[in-house]
Design an enzyme around this catalytic site. Structure first.
Site, PDB file in Angstrom:
ATOM      1  N   TYR A 186      -6.529  39.180 -33.695  1.00 47.96           N
ATOM      2  CA  TYR A 186      -7.180  38.398 -34.443  1.00 47.96           C
ATOM      3  C   TYR A 186      -8.979  38.383 -33.817  1.00 47.96           C
ATOM      4  O   TYR A 186      -9.791  38.395 -34.546  1.00 47.96           O
ATOM      5  CB  TYR A 186      -6.629  36.893 -34.341  1.00 47.96           C
ATOM      6  CG  TYR A 186      -5.664  36.943 -35.674  1.00 47.96           C
ATOM      7  CD1 TYR A 186      -4.693  37.633 -35.513  1.00 47.96           C
ATOM      8  CD2 TYR A 186      -5.938  35.895 -36.277  1.00 47.96           C
ATOM      9  CE1 TYR A 186      -3.475  37.212 -36.539  1.00 47.96           C
ATOM     10  CE2 TYR A 186      -5.058  35.623 -37.223  1.00 47.96           C
ATOM     11  CZ  TYR A 186      -3.999  36.228 -37.562  1.00 47.96           C
ATOM     12  OH  TYR A 186      -2.772  36.141 -38.209  1.00 47.96           O
ATOM     13  N   LYS A 240       5.741  44.494 -28.332  1.00 45.53           N
ATOM     14  CA  LYS A 240       6.111  45.935 -28.664  1.00 45.53           C
ATOM     15  C   LYS A 240       5.915  47.084 -27.615  1.00 45.53           C
ATOM     16  O   LYS A 240       4.975  47.741 -27.837  1.00 45.53           O
ATOM     17  CB  LYS A 240       5.170  46.197 -29.964  1.00 45.53           C
ATOM     18  CG  LYS A 240       5.708  47.364 -30.787  1.00 45.53           C
ATOM     19  CD  LYS A 240       7.016  47.499 -31.469  1.00 45.53           C
ATOM     20  CE  LYS A 240       7.025  48.689 -32.124  1.00 45.53           C
ATOM     21  NZ  LYS A 240       8.683  48.989 -32.598  1.00 45.53           N
ATOM     22  N   ASP A 287      10.271  44.239 -34.155  1.00 43.53           N
ATOM     23  CA  ASP A 287      11.220  44.617 -35.073  1.00 43.53           C
ATOM     24  C   ASP A 287      12.380  43.899 -34.945  1.00 43.53           C
ATOM     25  O   ASP A 287      12.917  43.448 -36.092  1.00 43.53           O
ATOM     26  CB  ASP A 287      10.944  46.024 -35.229  1.00 43.53           C
ATOM     27  CG  ASP A 287      11.189  46.967 -34.017  1.00 43.53           C
ATOM     28  OD1 ASP A 287      11.197  46.410 -32.929  1.00 43.53           O
ATOM     29  OD2 ASP A 287      11.363  48.073 -34.118  1.00 43.53           O
ATOM     30  N   ASP A 338       2.061  35.106 -36.138  1.00 40.08           N
ATOM     31  CA  ASP A 338       1.873  34.550 -37.281  1.00 40.08           C
ATOM     32  C   ASP A 338       2.801  35.042 -38.254  1.00 40.08           C
ATOM     33  O   ASP A 338       3.527  34.458 -39.088  1.00 40.08           O
ATOM     34  CB  ASP A 338       0.315  35.335 -37.873  1.00 40.08           C
ATOM     35  CG  ASP A 338       0.039  35.129 -39.324  1.00 40.08           C
ATOM     36  OD1 ASP A 338       0.229  34.013 -39.543  1.00 40.08           O
ATOM     37  OD2 ASP A 338      -0.331  36.162 -39.957  1.00 40.08           O
ATOM     38  N   ASP A 342       6.453  32.694 -40.254  1.00 41.05           N
ATOM     39  CA  ASP A 342       6.704  32.261 -41.615  1.00 41.05           C
ATOM     40  C   ASP A 342       8.064  32.748 -41.682  1.00 41.05           C
ATOM     41  O   ASP A 342       8.627  32.188 -42.469  1.00 41.05           O
ATOM     42  CB  ASP A 342       5.701  33.386 -42.512  1.00 41.05           C
ATOM     43  CG  ASP A 342       4.351  32.849 -42.958  1.00 41.05           C
ATOM     44  OD1 ASP A 342       3.825  31.938 -42.274  1.00 41.05           O
ATOM     45  OD2 ASP A 342       3.831  33.283 -43.861  1.00 41.05           O
TER      46      ASP A 342
END
Ligand code: IPM
Ligand code: MG
Length: 359
Positions: free
Chosen positions: A142, A193, A225, A249, A253
């Site tokens: 970000y 990751k 993942d 983020d 959700d």
């Protein structure tokens, strides 16, 4: 008697409606628990672009920094989507997080028994879920440099961002997650990751190094993942989920939907000192703005989180949370949570019911 000054950022879309509900409840709960509370409304997001031409006016940031806590509803709207990046509501939110140095974002996901039927997942998968997403909030892709868009020699356009974390940035967010795990079920899962990204390899090493300080915490690692899959396969395996800005983020959700609606999830953003920022995880829902259809519960639960985490008013926080449980148990539902046999209500009526439950 303690007294608190709250900067109120109603923002855009459904922001003003859910803010009105939260403010009334905070006033009532302050009276009930005998502390003072005052509100300083400030423009932020699209609402600030409309009046001052920028999403985070310096006066708003200053008011936030000098208050006891900040309560933000939601920002954004389709009318700003074509603006240059710096003139978009989201840039104001990122600047606010950076300007207040709020590096730790806590997003608790707890199943409310009355809402089990509202989830798209089966009851046996979600009942008993109680997890906390700890998302790094002021670093990663970000904010990483370099970033931008350039024209290449071949006449193409190229866009790029940089995912970067320093060891100190990883350590301070990991410390928050470890400390939280100690006070919860003692399980910390770090998500990265590391099979592909160098930045994730460093992340994993730092988390492992810190594990030595916390013998009571059981540490595990998942690739993002796999974590996304595990969250819907068996969410009960998680206690504290620690992750970077972008993965957090996305995963928060996803985790929100375990509870039936993203309209239920509060969050806290904290720095090492200074006031915290408390906001629902959901957005400004421009499609239903101004129609008295919004679910104010995530905002009310964010106010409760502000009372507990930001102001140390645990009993008042519990009062608000109990009021939320009571109205849900009584069958009142906004549209996003509507189920057979329940009573549909609007945002305002939900607020009135919460006030009644509180008193
Ligand atoms: C969130 C939001 C923000 C983010 C947007 C509005 C910039 O999605 O708080 O999760 O990406 O952090
Ligand atoms: Mg998000």
């Amino acid at each position: 008697m303690s007294s608190y000054r709250i900067t109120l950022l109603a923002g855009d879309g459904i922001g003003p409606e859910i803010t009105a509900v939260a403010q009334k409840l905070l006033e009532a709960v302050a009276q009930k628990h005998r502390f003072g509370i005052s509100f300083d409304p400030q423009p932020m997001g699209g609402a600030a672009i409309d009046v001052c031409g920028e999403p985070l006016p310096a006066s708003t940031l200053e008011a936030c920094r000098s208050s006891d806590a900040v309560l933000l509803a939601a920002i954004g709207g389709p009318q700003y989507d074509s603006q240059p990046r710096q003139k978009r509501p989201e840039s104001g939110l990122l600047a606010l997080r950076a300007g207040m140095e709020l590096f730790a974002n806590l997003r608790p996901v707890k199943i409310v028994p009355a809402l089990i039927g509202a989830s798209t997942l089966r009851e046996e998968v979600i009942s008993g879920v109680d997890l906390m997403v700890v998302r790094e909030l002021t670093g990663g892709i970000y904010f990483g440099q370099p970033k931008g868009r350039v024209k290449t020699d071949s006449g193409e356009e190229r866009g790029f961002n940089t995912m970067t974390y320093s060891s100190s940035e990883i350590d301070r967010i990991a410390r928050v997650a470890f400390d939280l795990a100690v006070g919860r079920q003692g399980r910390l899962c770090s998500v990265d990751k590391a099979n592909v990204l160098d930045v994730s390899q460093l992340w994993r090493e730092r988390v492992d190094a810190m594990a030595g300080d916390y013998p009571a915490v059981e540490v595990s690692h998942l690739y993002v993942d796999n974590a996304a899959m595990q969250l819907v396969r068996n969410p009960r395996q998680f206690d504290v989920l620690l992750t970077g800005n972008l993965f957090g983020d996305i995963l928060s959700d996803e985790a929100a939907m375990l509870t039936g609606s993203i309209g239920m999830l509060p969050s806290a953003s904290l720095g090492s000192d200074g006031p915290g920022l408390f906001e629902p995880v959901h957005g400004s829902a421009p499609d239903i703005a101004g129609q008295d259809k919004a679910n104010p519960l995530a905002m009310v639960l964010s106010a409760a989180m502000m009372l507990r985490v930001g102001l140390g008013q645990d009993a008042a926080a519990a009062s608000l949370e109990t009021a939320v449980e009571q109205v849900l148990a009584s069958g009142l539902r906004t549209g996003d949570l509507m189920a057979e046999g329940c009573t549909p209500v609007g945002c305002g009526a939900m607020g009135e019911a919460l006030l009644a439950a509180l008193n």
